[in-house]
Structures are given as structure tokens and as C-alpha cells.
Design a protein around this motif. Structure first.
Motif, PDB file in Angstrom:
ATOM      1  N   LEU A 141      -6.025  -2.382 -11.667  1.00  0.00           N
ATOM      2  CA  LEU A 141      -5.104  -1.301 -11.417  1.00  0.00           C
ATOM      3  C   LEU A 141      -6.094  -0.242 -10.837  1.00  0.00           C
ATOM      4  CD1 LEU A 141      -4.038  -2.961 -14.357  1.00  0.00           C
ATOM      5  CD2 LEU A 141      -2.520  -0.759 -14.196  1.00  0.00           C
ATOM      6  N   ASP A 163      -2.883   4.932  -8.442  1.00  0.00           N
ATOM      7  CA  ASP A 163      -1.706   4.201  -8.331  1.00  0.00           C
ATOM      8  C   ASP A 163      -0.904   4.100  -9.622  1.00  0.00           C
ATOM      9  OD1 ASP A 163       0.428   2.229  -7.775  1.00  0.00           O
ATOM     10  OD2 ASP A 163      -0.829   0.532  -7.955  1.00  0.00           O
ATOM     11  N   ALA A 164      -1.495   3.816 -10.997  1.00  0.00           N
ATOM     12  CA  ALA A 164      -0.806   4.318 -12.046  1.00  0.00           C
ATOM     13  C   ALA A 164      -0.713   5.520 -12.319  1.00  0.00           C
ATOM     14  CB  ALA A 164      -1.977   3.689 -13.173  1.00  0.00           C
ATOM     15  N   SER A 165      -1.442   6.451 -12.028  1.00  0.00           N
ATOM     16  CA  SER A 165      -1.297   8.112 -12.555  1.00  0.00           C
ATOM     17  C   SER A 165       0.014   8.694 -11.691  1.00  0.00           C
ATOM     18  CB  SER A 165      -2.534   8.917 -12.415  1.00  0.00           C
ATOM     19  OG  SER A 165      -3.210   8.346 -13.353  1.00  0.00           O
ATOM     20  N   HIS A 168       2.508   7.103 -10.153  1.00  0.00           N
ATOM     21  CA  HIS A 168       3.937   6.390 -10.587  1.00  0.00           C
ATOM     22  C   HIS A 168       4.536   6.790 -11.998  1.00  0.00           C
ATOM     23  CE1 HIS A 168       3.174   3.236  -7.442  1.00  0.00           C
ATOM     24  NE2 HIS A 168       4.652   3.294  -7.290  1.00  0.00           N
ATOM     25  N   THR A 216      -4.537   4.910 -17.267  1.00  0.00           N
ATOM     26  CA  THR A 216      -4.935   3.506 -16.530  1.00  0.00           C
ATOM     27  C   THR A 216      -5.227   2.667 -17.448  1.00  0.00           C
ATOM     28  OG1 THR A 216      -5.391   4.706 -14.394  1.00  0.00           O
ATOM     29  CG2 THR A 216      -5.664   2.407 -14.430  1.00  0.00           C
ATOM     30  N   VAL A 264      -1.993   1.586 -19.358  1.00  0.00           N
ATOM     31  CA  VAL A 264      -1.243   0.974 -18.492  1.00  0.00           C
ATOM     32  C   VAL A 264      -1.790  -0.586 -18.487  1.00  0.00           C
ATOM     33  CG1 VAL A 264      -0.307   0.514 -16.023  1.00  0.00           C
ATOM     34  CG2 VAL A 264      -0.314   2.920 -17.242  1.00  0.00           C
TER      35      VAL A 264
END
Length: 245
Positions: free
Chosen positions: A92, A96-98, A100, A209, A212
Motif C-alpha cells: 500500500l 493511494d490510501a489517503s 481514496h 494506511t 487500511v
């Protein structure tokens, strides 16, 4: 659960396990490594490109050491796609995670980052991740990565003011802290925004993250090998990359 954090720079001490200890629990262990060759910090595309081979190497090592998931400790997500191709556990990236999550929790979001040189990286990532229509703005505080720890009061003040401007001038409904070096600053930014009457998410990328990654592992999921297929065997000159096939 074992999550491994790859800090994709060579500067010792800029990230330690002590920084992420509050995120650990009886059923969640975090390990961490730097890359052996690459930039001292990541503030532009050049820095990011130099970091990618080291990220790939550390990802392979982490999977072999039993990591259940891997996180790349930089908002440029350097080597994210390449690392996914050479390992099978979830990899991850904080951007990307934050992004989205911000797009899910709010109508529009702004990213507050370190320098102007990072702005194109963030905007391009938003396009790649399919959330550019949700990106209200990218604001900068004009403090280099390696100077973030020198003046913590100035850091939180600059972050708070830039976040406030993103809300009041750019129409942001959520804030993403755009550097993993901002770890621990979300609470101070949130307090300033609430004092001005703005109750909205302030996303700290590393804790976000980690959560996630843990959720992905617990759900029994990983990245698609149809998307991130293992590279064909071939000669690679000049790079000491462990065998991954």
C-alpha cells in the motif's frame, strides 16, 4: 499481523519504530527499514525514481521475512506498482490510501505538502488513482523534508494555516497531510479547523494506511496479479535485486 514499513530514503533517524509504536497492538507488529541506496529525502520525481530499486529490494526482503502487508513510507508512493509485481502480499501507498479515503469521506479534499516541487507529483497521482475530480487543491508550507523536525511549532502552524486556506479559499471538505513526515500533526490541524467552525476529516497518511493495510489483510485480500503480474525472468544488469520468482 506483521506490517512492514519501507522508508524509501537513506537518512537514518528520520523514521524510527518509536514513531509508529502507538499504532502497534498485541495482534499488530510493525517493522521498518530504509533503502540502502537512493535519495536523502523525496521531494521531486528525480528523487522518487532513485528510490524505486531500493523499494523493490526491501519489499522482497519483507515478504521473505513474513510480512503480511507492506507500506511505502512516502506520499509519492515510489515503487508501489513495481513492488506489487514482485511480491504477493498487499503493498500500500499512503497517497493511494489517503486520497481514496478522503474521496470517500468528503465531497472534495485538499493535500497540504512540503514544497512546490511536490505539487505535480501529487496532482499526477490523483489522476492515476482516479480522484482528480475530487482534488480541490494542493497547498505547500515551504519546509524541506529534512527540516521538518527542526521547528515543530512552526510546522504545525504552517500546516494549520495552509489547511485553513484550503478550506476557506479552495473549497476543501477534507484535508490530507501530504507528507509522511507530518506524522502526528493531524490533531493540531484538526483543533485549529474546529476552532474556526470547520468539522472535517484531517487524514494523517501513515496511521490511515496502517489501518487500511490491516483491514485488507483481515479481509483476506491482496492486489490483483492480473493487474500486477510477476515480471518475466530476464537479465537485469547493475542492480542487486533478490530472486523473486
Amino acid at each position: 499481523m506483521h506490517i512492514h514499513l519501507i522508508t524509501p530514503i537513506t537518512t537514518q533517524g528520520i523514521r524510527t519504530l518509536e514513531d509508529v509504536e502507538p499504532l502497534m497492538s498485541t495482534d499488530l507488529t510493525i517493522t521498518q527499514s530504509l533503502i540502502e541506496m537512493g535519495p536523502a529525502s523525496i521531494e521531486c520525481e528525480f528523487d522518487e525514481a532513485l528510490a524505486v530499486p531500493g523499494v523493490v529490494v526491501e519489499a522482497i526482503k519483507a515478504e521473505r521475512a513474513g510480512a503480511d502487508a507492506i507500506i511505502i513510507d512516502c506520499m509519492g508512493d515510489p515503487g508501489l506498482k513495481a513492488a506489487r509485481e514482485v511480491v504477493s502480499v498487499p503493498v500500500l501507498g499512503p497517497a493511494d490510501a489517503s486520497m481514496h479515503l478522503a474521496a470517500m469521506l468528503a465531497h472534495r479534499f485538499s493535500v497540504v505538502t512540503v514544497l512546490e516541487s511536490v505539487v505535480p507529483m501529487i496532482e499526477n497521482l490523483a489522476k492515476v488513482y482516479g480522484v482528480s475530480d475530487k482534488l480541490a487543491s494542493v497547498r505547500v508550507i515551504d519546509i524541506p523534508v529534512l527540516e521538518l523536525e527542526a521547528a515543530p511549532e512552526r510546522l504545525t502552524s504552517e500546516l494549520s494555516q495552509a489547511s485553513l486556506a484550503a478550506v476557506e479559499e479552495d473549497g476543501a471538505h477534507a484535508i490530507v497531510l501530504g507528507c509522511t513526515g507530518f506524522l502526528g500533526c493531524a490533531e493540531a490541524v484538526d483543533a485549529v479547523l474546529k476552532a474556526k467552525g470547520y468539522d472535517l476529516p484531517v487524514i494523517d497518511p501513515i496511521p490511515t494506511t496502517v489501518c487500511v493495510a490491516a483491514g485488507v489483510v483481515r479481509a483476506g485480500l491482496r492486489h490483483s496479479k492480473r493487474t500486477y503480474g510477476t515480471p518475466r525472468a530476464k537479465t537485469v544488469d547493475g542492480f542487486d535485486i533478490p530472486h523473486f520468482q
